[in-house]
Scaffold this active site. Structure first.
Site, short mmCIF file in Angstrom:
data_model
loop_
_atom_site.label_atom_id
_atom_site.label_comp_id
_atom_site.label_asym_id
_atom_site.label_seq_id
_atom_site.Cartn_x
_atom_site.Cartn_y
_atom_site.Cartn_z
N ASP A 336 0.87 -1.17 0.00
CA ASP A 336 0.00 0.00 0.00
C ASP A 336 0.91 1.22 0.00
O ASP A 336 1.97 1.21 0.63
CB ASP A 336 -0.88 0.00 1.25
CG ASP A 336 -1.67 1.30 1.38
OD1 ASP A 336 -2.43 1.63 0.45
OD2 ASP A 336 -1.50 2.00 2.39
N LYS A 337 0.53 2.27 -0.71
CA LYS A 337 1.40 3.44 -0.80
C LYS A 337 1.36 4.29 0.47
O LYS A 337 2.36 4.46 1.16
CB LYS A 337 1.00 4.32 -1.99
CG LYS A 337 1.90 5.57 -2.12
CD LYS A 337 1.40 6.51 -3.19
CE LYS A 337 0.19 7.30 -2.73
NZ LYS A 337 0.52 8.28 -1.66
N THR A 338 0.17 4.80 0.77
CA THR A 338 0.04 5.78 1.84
C THR A 338 0.33 5.18 3.20
O THR A 338 -0.35 4.26 3.65
CB THR A 338 -1.37 6.40 1.84
OG1 THR A 338 -1.65 6.91 0.54
CG2 THR A 338 -1.46 7.51 2.87
N THR A 484 -2.85 1.39 -4.48
CA THR A 484 -3.24 2.60 -3.77
C THR A 484 -4.58 3.15 -4.24
O THR A 484 -5.01 2.89 -5.37
CB THR A 484 -2.15 3.70 -3.94
OG1 THR A 484 -2.54 4.88 -3.24
CG2 THR A 484 -1.95 4.04 -5.41
N GLY A 485 -5.21 3.90 -3.37
CA GLY A 485 -6.44 4.58 -3.73
C GLY A 485 -6.17 5.96 -4.29
O GLY A 485 -7.09 6.67 -4.71
N LYS A 512 -9.03 -3.86 -4.05
CA LYS A 512 -7.69 -4.26 -3.60
C LYS A 512 -7.65 -5.75 -3.34
O LYS A 512 -6.70 -6.44 -3.72
CB LYS A 512 -7.30 -3.48 -2.32
CG LYS A 512 -6.95 -2.03 -2.57
CD LYS A 512 -6.40 -1.38 -1.31
CE LYS A 512 -5.95 0.06 -1.60
NZ LYS A 512 -5.31 0.69 -0.44
N ASP A 531 -1.51 -0.37 6.07
CA ASP A 531 -1.68 0.19 7.40
C ASP A 531 -3.09 0.72 7.66
O ASP A 531 -3.36 1.21 8.75
CB ASP A 531 -0.69 1.34 7.62
CG ASP A 531 -1.06 2.60 6.83
OD1 ASP A 531 -1.70 2.45 5.77
OD2 ASP A 531 -0.72 3.70 7.27
N ASP A 535 -7.03 -1.52 3.68
CA ASP A 535 -6.14 -2.64 3.35
C ASP A 535 -6.58 -3.95 4.01
O ASP A 535 -6.05 -5.01 3.67
CB ASP A 535 -4.71 -2.33 3.81
CG ASP A 535 -4.18 -1.04 3.22
OD1 ASP A 535 -4.44 -0.80 2.04
OD2 ASP A 535 -3.52 -0.27 3.95
#
Length: 644
Positions: A336-338, A484-485, A512, A531, A535
């Protein structure tokens, strides 16, 4: 169950000590012990209590596994203690031979200890579903005509008009009926920036309203709510994962078959060649007891106990042992990016000045921060925080005016200052420089008396550790993907910066999970790191779910492993440690069973024609040595050094 095993272990230990002290073999080996008339009957009584009380979990487990036609560890242990008890009882009441009471006692005590260690190393049922539900507020403000009534969340129905005050959680899915404002959906969608929502836009229950009051019309409650659907996904994915068979069960099943087959074959063979029943039963009992070594009961739990403790000391919390063991199989990692690859917070990355002679970069920042100090927007707070960190002294501001969705203005030292978005600046006729990364970052422009003096760039910055982690993982042959969103440009910028193998942008939580399934269908063994609540379904669906410690408790509860220090480099350590742990498990299983290859044929009497027969006490010594080797080997497990 943990309490039951603990109590039964202590109870069994209390009975085991006098049994050992009254056993002639132990006295001969150690030189310690005592005896008295009819001591053998006292030992029989103690062993009977121990067999039915301490051995109950294994006896009941044996029955259950046989009913399910799936013999495993419980069958093996139950069979061994039954043979030991039955044969020893026969010896006590007249059958010539040596009783195995001490073997029975130590077998039950050690197996109970092994199961206790194993169970306490497993974290209890995940609280993920409860924590997902807690995202929802307990009550809502329903609009009834001209009045507003506070009602329990369970009373909210489709079609209700609900008032959501500034800073409150959205109580249900719906669309904005009146008002507009920024909504923080990061807990649900992964979008790092609070998003602007206007009349008619859809809102998700559980997200957080910004600094304006809005009215929503409910269209999703109960099982049809977005959050409820996520909860269902998590539950289903967890249930599928819980069916994974354990390595120790497979080994026990093979040993069970071997014990039954060789034991019966030994009994029949000696009877057929003309030996008496006592000799044949002795050989069979010796074979069956040796086939169930003490070490096998501790081979896996000891490694688990050591690995769990050592991993925790290095910031790795193991929640699912099976998934941790399977970390060695990972060939694809989805990040996940963020908040995972990035810090998850806005950071000022650049300040520019178009009038360097009149307005320096620090002056541009000071003027913008002075105005933004009156804003509640996250971008404004980040600018103020950056200016304060630079030691700048902010000026007082008069006539502050917020332009919804566009910026904020005010008078500073007699000049009209405006901090605004690129689109609004263009609407004012300002010729602003374009940038190819405009969609990948957030950029605001600073105007003095409608004249552009500079800009401030903010972004969700990449963690410094992410670069090394991705490079190391790829050198290990593991493909690294980002999920990512966030928008396409932001995702592409981060992916290119880190050299990812690929990325998926603008993906919702349910999508996802689907992306993970797609990769799994292609044959990949997928790990997912994240996180946020968004997710959770993907973490549960992945073969190995990894949550970073700075994330929500929900993600941590759904994940198999939690990285306490939120360092992506720990993922490398995790995989390497998972491989080392699995190697130790295999080594222990080999140590715990290898002597069977040597001892079982001898116990069966294949060398009887030479005059040599393996006696029960010699087999017991081999079992003890095997247990010691297993314990020492488990303690030698080390956590690999973190990648540089």
């Amino acid at each position: 169950m943990i309490k039951d095993f603990r109590y039964m272990f202590y109870f069994s230990l209390l009975l085991t000590l006098p049994i050992l002290a009254l056993t002639p073999l132990i006295k001969d080996l150690t030189g310690f012990g005592w005896t008295f008339p009819r001591a053998d009957y006292v030992v029989f009584l103690l062993a009977t209590i121990l067999y039915f009380v301490g051995g109950w979990p294994f006896l009941s487990g044996l029955v259950k596994e046989l009913k399910e036609k799936s013999p495993g560890m419980m069958t093996l242990i139950g069979m061994a203690i039954t043979v030991a008890y039955g044969y020893s009882t026969a010896v006590t009441f007249g059958l010539p031979g040596m009783p195995f009471y001490w073997e029975l006692a130590t077998l039950i005590a050690i197996m109970l200890a092994g199961h206790w260690i194993e169970m306490t190393s497993v974290v209890g049922a995940s609280a993920a579903l409860e924590k997902l539900a807690r995202l929802m507020p307990s009550e809502a403000h329903r609009k009834e005509g001209e009045t507003i009534k506070d009602i329990p969340l369970s009373h909210v129905e489709n079609g209700d008009l609900l008032i959501v005050k500034p800073g409150e959680k959205i109580p249900a899915d719906g669309r904005i009926h009146e008002g507009a404002g920024y909504v923080d959906e990061s807990m649900l969608t992964g979008e790092s920036r609070p998003v602007r929502r206007e009349k008619g836009d859809r809102l998700i229950g559980g997200s957080i309203n910004g600094d304006s009051s809005i009215t929503i019309k409910v269209d999703g409650v109960g099982e049809h709510a977005y959050l409820s659907k996520i909860i269902t996904m998590v539950r289903e994915a967890q249930q599928v994962k819980s069916k994974t068979q354990k390595l120790s069960d497979r080994a026990a099943r093979y040993l069970t078959i071997a014990a039954i087959t060789i034991g019966i074959a030994t009994l029949v063979s000696w009877l057929l060649v003309g030996y008496d029943l006592q000799f044949a039963i002795t050989r069979m009992a010796t074979v069956m007891i040796i086939t169930c070594p003490h070490a096998l009961g501790l081979a896996i739990p000891l490694v688990v106990s050591v690995s769990t403790a050592k991993s925790a000391q290095h910031g790795l919390l193991i929640r699912n042992r099976t998934a941790f063991e399977q970390a060695r199989k990972i060939d694809t990692i989805v990040f996940d990016k963020t908040g995972t690859l990035t810090k998850g917070t806005f950071t000022v990355t650049d300040v520019t000045s178009t009038y360097t002679g009149t307005y320096s970069k620090m002056e541009v920042l000071r003027l913008a921060a002075s105005v933004e100090a009156h804003s509640e927007h996250p971008i404004g707070k980040s600018i103020v925080g950056h200016a304060t960190a630079q030691g700048l002294e902010l000026s007082s501001v008069d006539e502050v005016s917020a332009i919804k969705g566009k910026g904020i203005g005010g008078n500073v030292d007699g000049s009209a200052i405006l901090v605004t978005s690129p689109s609004h600046a263009r609407q004012l006729g300002i010729d602003i420089p374009s940038a190819k990364d405009e969609q990948a970052v957030t950029r605001v422009f600073v105007l003095v008396e409608k004249r552009l003096i500079g800009s401030i760039t903010l972004s969700d910055t990449v963690r410094p550790e992410s670069h090394g982690a991705i490079k190391t993982l790829q050198s290990m042959g593991i493909a690294c993907w980002m999920l990512t969103g966030d928008n396409e440009a932001t995702a592409r910028a981060v992916s290119e910066e880190l050299g990812m193998n690929g990325y998926f942008a603008e993906v919702l939580p349910d999508e996802k999970q689907q992306k993970i399934k797609e990769l799994q269908k292609k044959g990949s063994f997928v790990a997912m790191t994240g996180d946020g609540v968004n997710d959770s379904p993907a973490l549960a669906q992945a073969d190995v779910g990894i949550a970073i410690g700075s994330g929500t408790d929900v993600a941590a509860s759904t994940a198999d492993i939690v990285l306490v220090d939120s360092n992506p480099q720990d993922i490398v350590t995790l995989i390497r440690f998972g491989k080392a742990t699995y190697r130790k498990m295999i080594q222990n299983l080999v140590w715990a069973t290898a002597y069977n290859v040597f001892a079982i044929p001898l116990a069966a009497g294949v060398l009887h024609f030479t005059g040599f027969i393996l006696q029960p006490e010699v087999g017991a010594v081999l079992m003890t040595l095997s247990t010691v080797v297993v314990a020492i080997n488990a303690r030698l497990l080390k956590v690999p050094k973190q990648a540089g």
